[in-house]
Design an enzyme around this catalytic site. Structure first.
Site, PDB file in Angstrom:
ATOM      1  N   TYR A 211      -3.495  -8.329 -10.574  1.00  0.00           N
ATOM      2  CA  TYR A 211      -2.394  -8.386  -9.620  1.00  0.00           C
ATOM      3  C   TYR A 211      -1.383  -9.476 -10.000  1.00  0.00           C
ATOM      4  O   TYR A 211      -0.228  -9.184 -10.330  1.00  0.00           O
ATOM      5  CB  TYR A 211      -2.918  -8.676  -8.215  1.00  0.00           C
ATOM      6  CG  TYR A 211      -3.689  -7.561  -7.560  1.00  0.00           C
ATOM      7  CD1 TYR A 211      -3.183  -6.892  -6.451  1.00  0.00           C
ATOM      8  CD2 TYR A 211      -4.952  -7.191  -8.021  1.00  0.00           C
ATOM      9  CE1 TYR A 211      -3.903  -5.886  -5.824  1.00  0.00           C
ATOM     10  CE2 TYR A 211      -5.677  -6.191  -7.405  1.00  0.00           C
ATOM     11  CZ  TYR A 211      -5.151  -5.535  -6.307  1.00  0.00           C
ATOM     12  OH  TYR A 211      -5.858  -4.532  -5.684  1.00  0.00           O
TER      13      TYR A 211
ATOM     14  N   GLU B   2       0.820  -1.211   0.000  1.00  0.00           N
ATOM     15  CA  GLU B   2       0.000   0.000   0.000  1.00  0.00           C
ATOM     16  C   GLU B   2       0.854   1.261   0.000  1.00  0.00           C
ATOM     17  O   GLU B   2       0.522   2.238  -0.684  1.00  0.00           O
ATOM     18  CB  GLU B   2      -0.954  -0.015   1.192  1.00  0.00           C
ATOM     19  CG  GLU B   2      -1.901  -1.204   1.245  1.00  0.00           C
ATOM     20  CD  GLU B   2      -2.767  -1.342   0.015  1.00  0.00           C
ATOM     21  OE1 GLU B   2      -3.060  -0.314  -0.634  1.00  0.00           O
ATOM     22  OE2 GLU B   2      -3.153  -2.471  -0.319  1.00  0.00           O
TER      23      GLU B   2
END
Length: 936
Positions: free
Chosen positions: A457, A369
């Protein structure tokens, strides 16, 4: 630090004018107050829009993101349903959100707005055309009702995630306006700008926000904030003077407190607030830049996040080495409440919220993140159209982080819960093998729920590793740094990445980049040709075609406990040729039983063809008398089959046709008797004979496994030597709350043809039944019965879901009530008791009680000699569903008079327990979670 940030700003402004491409600049000044009693925001904002484009603009699209939560007709709500979530659809008005009290003005002139097809996007008509290189300042008050934390933003109790919360200008580029609605699956594409944000809230809250905290002070009251907010032309909001803040200023409890933040050249502004935050702070030196690192930890997460500050600093240094030094003055990490139903980590400039359950995943997720600051925050590609350029490249770097700090755990866990485990990678490659994957470069909303995570992803990271093997590790590292250096603050496209990679590597990479537009790419390390043996579930550090041995056990009333082993090659990715053999020793019958299966699978994008054969052997009855040892009667069944599954060409749809043809080749032991005469006695001796039987079956099914009102229907045609029967079964589930409670409706209609009227027993097993058939009526031996041929005791009370599926039984009659060799129709209803009116909720444990009702009729009931009150039969009562419906216990409480008369005549006074029936449904123990998200 000030020098570095100023230099970045000058470089940013220079690039806007020096490059052939251009981009808009939008700056915001916002004053906002949180009302934590009503979960609302009252604010006032000024938008300074600078038109760097060559076009004259006559209007600006404005995002009103909070309106995505206004009702169940928004793009956000529809996508949640498609992805298997009903929590927002069934949410209360109190839990929903919106934004209103808007009055856009330029100076004193009120601007006109127009609605669009999405209620979270409006078209704002400018007072006069905005020519190239001109700017306009627009001001408006706003009131935001925060939603419950369904997605990225909202409230959970008094934890606040304030994201997508203010009126925001949509991005305009060479392709036009990107006026996109809010989606849960699919992120954003925002302009760079400067933010000056003043946040007023009760003084006992602590705040984590985008940007640098420049000051705090006692704020005005909520009433003052609502009535006194007006544009201040003298205020210089866009390049505020910064001052160094040595430490967080702790607000005084019981008073309104205002927190003032500045953030420069960022794409968005978000903030989090909670009264309980434990704040941990430190600094990171990156060249001339000092980065202030803060972790905001909830007390419930204190142990898990004990090292979060260290992880944050470690992530900043790692990603700085991969791309280039982190340019912002702060980085903030927030731990989310543990109790979130749909936890998700999410990134914003200089700020992220983390939701994980192990320290290793906290570390890796912080890295992931925080890493978005480079990709989402500074490169800032169009994530709605090219999500892989953020999420996928970031996952590629995160894998390097995991490999460096957790080499012993890297890609070894079969974890299906997260996007980074070997488990999801296995499922991705299984999906690719089934030809159900999608290209890397699609719009976010075009993906199925599973493929969004697995392809965007993991498949992108696989592709990046493929590119790394092609050009070398040093070269891919140089490409990464050059890409970041050349396109910071410029919204790069896939072509920009390709051009950078070719320039740095000196190679034509067209063929490699074409893979992002195609399907079928599989990491070469996933499946090797070698075969290995494994005991139990194999490890996945080394990929191979495994032959697996595992112990197995089974049980039925006659064989008792059966123990043995299973040898098979079922694994992920699925192999074309699959086999299973499982011999077991029965401790009761002392026989060797078992099962075996062999199948060949062929996959295309829309089909799955399986050609298979299977066999099974077990005992179905026993018999003993005074003269003989116990005899065990068994069944040997062989089933050759061909099954074709046809999927919707749109992978986001959960619909499927299935065509199945199979034959049940049965070798059944039967009991016979012969008279034996001895000098002292004459008696009957039991012995076994064998009967061969064949049943052919055609089954055509259609299903839609959507989460809201799912349904399926099938037609089954069974043909044997003495009969032909056709049955239609339709099922529909009516949801009535987000807990997936509702009413399950089942409809059956059947027609029977007796092909051997001279045989009075021809229809005994195969005729249509109003009651759920017992074990001896399972003529294909497809169901699991504990005591298949028991006629007394609790084991005799098991029924299977077929035909009329009434829960009452009339087994002691020579001709069961409701049995037909002509036609039969029935409706079965089973409903959860809503939580709001369920008195059992007062219990300290969950008791899954339902109500059921069955109604039906059949041919024989309409003959002239039948009483009028026996034409329509019914039963109703309580249903206890255990193990996700794998075991259902039925207690009939009311039923037709004909059943009541039967119970009085045959069961006597103590008949309550004897009326209870139960059903075992092993189908529910399949990987149903996966089948809802993956079309196989």
């Amino acid at each position: 630090m000030r020098f570095f940030v100023t230099a970045m700003l000058l470089l940013f402004v220079h690039n806007i004018y020096a490059q052939q491409t251009w981009q808009q600049e939008v700056n915001y000044t916002i004053d906002v107050t949180l009302n934590d009693a009503e979960h609302t925001l009252d604010g006032f904002e000024q938008i300074n829009y600078i038109n760097h484009s060559p076009d004259t603009l006559r209007y600006i699209f404005i995002h009103l993101w909070a309106n995505a939560y206004k009702n169940d007709q928004t793009a956000f709500s529809e996508q949640l349903l498609r992805n298997g979530r009903t929590d927002f659809y069934f949410s209360s008005e109190e839990q929903r959100g919106y934004i209103n009290r808007l009055e856009f003005k330029t100076g004193k002139e009120t601007l006109v707005t127009e609605a669009t097809k999405d209620i979270d996007v409006i078209k704002l008509l400018l007072a006069k055309p905005l020519a190239p290189n001109e700017e306009v300042t627009i001001a408006t008050p706003f009131h935001t009702k925060l939603p419950f934390l369904f997605s990225r933003g909202g409230y959970y109790k008094q934890f606040y995630a304030i994201t997508q919360w203010y009126p925001k200008a949509a991005l305009y580029d060479k392709d036009g306006w990107h006026a996109m609605p809010y989606l849960d699956q699919g992120e954003f594409y925002n302009d760079f700008g400067n933010y000056h944000v003043s946040i007023t809230l009760p003084g006992n809250y602590k705040v984590a926000a985008t940007g640098l905290l420049t000051e705090t002070h006692e704020g005005p009251t909520l009433k003052q904030m609502v009535t006194d907010q007006k544009p201040d032309k003298k205020k210089q909001p866009f390049l505020p003077k910064k001052r160094k803040v040595e430490e967080e200023i702790t607000p005084s409890s019981g008073k309104q407190q205002t927190w003032v933040y500045d953030a420069r050249h960022v794409t968005d502004f978000a903030w989090f607030a909670d009264k309980r935050f434990i704040v941990r702070s430190d600094t990171i030196m990156l060249g001339d830049n000092i980065v202030k690192a803060n972790c905001y930890i909830l007390p419930e997460n204190a142990g898990l996040y004990a090292n979060s500050l260290q992880f944050t600093k470690q992530a900043i240094r790692f990603y700085s080495a991969q791309f280039g030094n982190y340019p912002y003055p702060a980085v903030n990490v927030v731990s989310a409440p543990k109790a979130l139903v749909y936890p998700t980590s999410m990134e914003y400039p200089m700020l992220t919220m983390i939701t994980e359950s192990t320290e290793m995943e906290v570390d890796a997720t912080i890295a992931h993140e925080v890493g978005h600051n480079w990709l989402m925050g500074i490169l800032a590609t169009n994530e709605r159209d090219h999500a892989w350029m953020d999420e996928g490249i970031n996952t590629f770097i995160e894998r390097k982080y995991r490999l460096q700090y957790y080499p012993e755990h890297y890609s070894t866990s079969l974890d299906f819960s997260g996007l980074n485990g070997a488990g999801v990678h296995k499922l991705l490659n299984t999906t690719i093998g089934l030809k159900k994957d999608q290209p890397i470069d699609l719009t976010s909303d075009a993906y199925s729920e599973f493929n969004y995570g697995a392809v965007v992803y993991e498949k992108t990271a696989d592709w990046m590793e493929y590119l790394e093997k092609m050009v070398g590790k040093d070269t891919i590292a140089a490409i990464t740094r050059a890409y970041y250096s050349n396109f910071s603050f410029k919204h790069p496209s896939p072509a920009d990445l390709k051009n950078t990679a070719e320039k740095v590597s000196g190679r034509d990479l067209t063929a490699a980049f074409n893979k992002i537009y195609s399907t079928g790419y599989i990491d070469s390390s996933v499946m090797q040709e070698k075969t290995k043996f494994s005991f139990g579930i194999p490890g996945f550090k080394e990929q191979a075609k495994y032959i697996i041995f595992t112990p197995v056990a089974g049980f039925n009333h006659y064989d008792k406990i059966m123990i043995g082993g299973m040898l098979h090659n079922y694994q992920l990715p699925l192999q074309k040729m699959q086999f299973l053999i499982a011999p077991v020793y029965a401790t009761g019958s002392r026989k060797l039983n078992g099962t075996a299966r062999l199948s060949y699978n062929h996959f295309t994008k829309r089909t799955w063809l399986e050609i298979a054969t299977s066999g099974i052997r077990y005992s179905i009855n026993d018999f003993s008398d005074e003269k003989n040892d116990k005899l065990y009667l068994g069944i040997t069944r062989f089933v050759p089959s061909v099954k074709l599954s046809l999927y919707n060409k749109e992978l986001r749809e959960k619909t499927k046709w299935t065509f199945l043809i199979r034959s049940f080749i049965l070798k059944e032991d039967q009991l016979n008797f012969r008279d034996i005469t001895t000098p002292t006695d004459t008696f009957s001796q039991a012995y076994k004979t064998t009967a061969n039987n064949l049943v052919n079956q055609l089954k055509i099914s259609y299903e839609n496994n959507r989460v809201l009102y799912p349904y399926n229907a099938n037609v089954v045609i069974d043909q044997g030597k003495d009969f032909l029967r056709i049955g239609f079964t339709g099922k529909y589930f009516f949801n009535y709350n987000q807990a997936r409670q509702g009413i399950a409706a089942r409809v059956f209609a059947g027609k029977y043809f007796n092909l051997n009227n001279t045989n009075p027993f021809a229809a005994y097993k195969t005729a249509l039944n109003m009651s759920g058939p017992k074990g001896d009526e399972d003529y294909t031996y497809s169901g699991y019965f504990i005591g298949r041929n028991e006629f007394e005791g609790w084991q005799s009370q098991q029924v299977m879901e077929r035909d009329g599926f009434f829960k009452v039984r009339t087994d002691l009659l020579g001709d069961k009530i409701g049995k037909s060799d002509d036609w039969l129709v029935a409706i079965n209803l089973s409903g959860d008791i809503p939580d709001k009116v369920n008195p059992l909720n007062a219990l300290p444990f969950k008791l899954p009680i339902k109500l059921f009702l069955d109604i039906g009729t059949y041919s024989e009931a309409w003959r002239n000699d039948e009483a009028a009150n026996n034409k329509i039969l019914f039963d109703a009562g309580l249903q206890l569903s255990l193990f996700r419906g794998g075991l259902n216990v039925y207690v009939p409480l009311v039923y037709s008079k004909v059943y009541n008369d039967y119970f009085k005549a045959y069961l006597g006074d103590k008949r309550f327990a004897k009326n209870i029936s139960f059903n075992i449904n092993l189908d529910v123990f399949q990987l149903s979670k996966l089948s809802r998200t993956i079309p196989w």
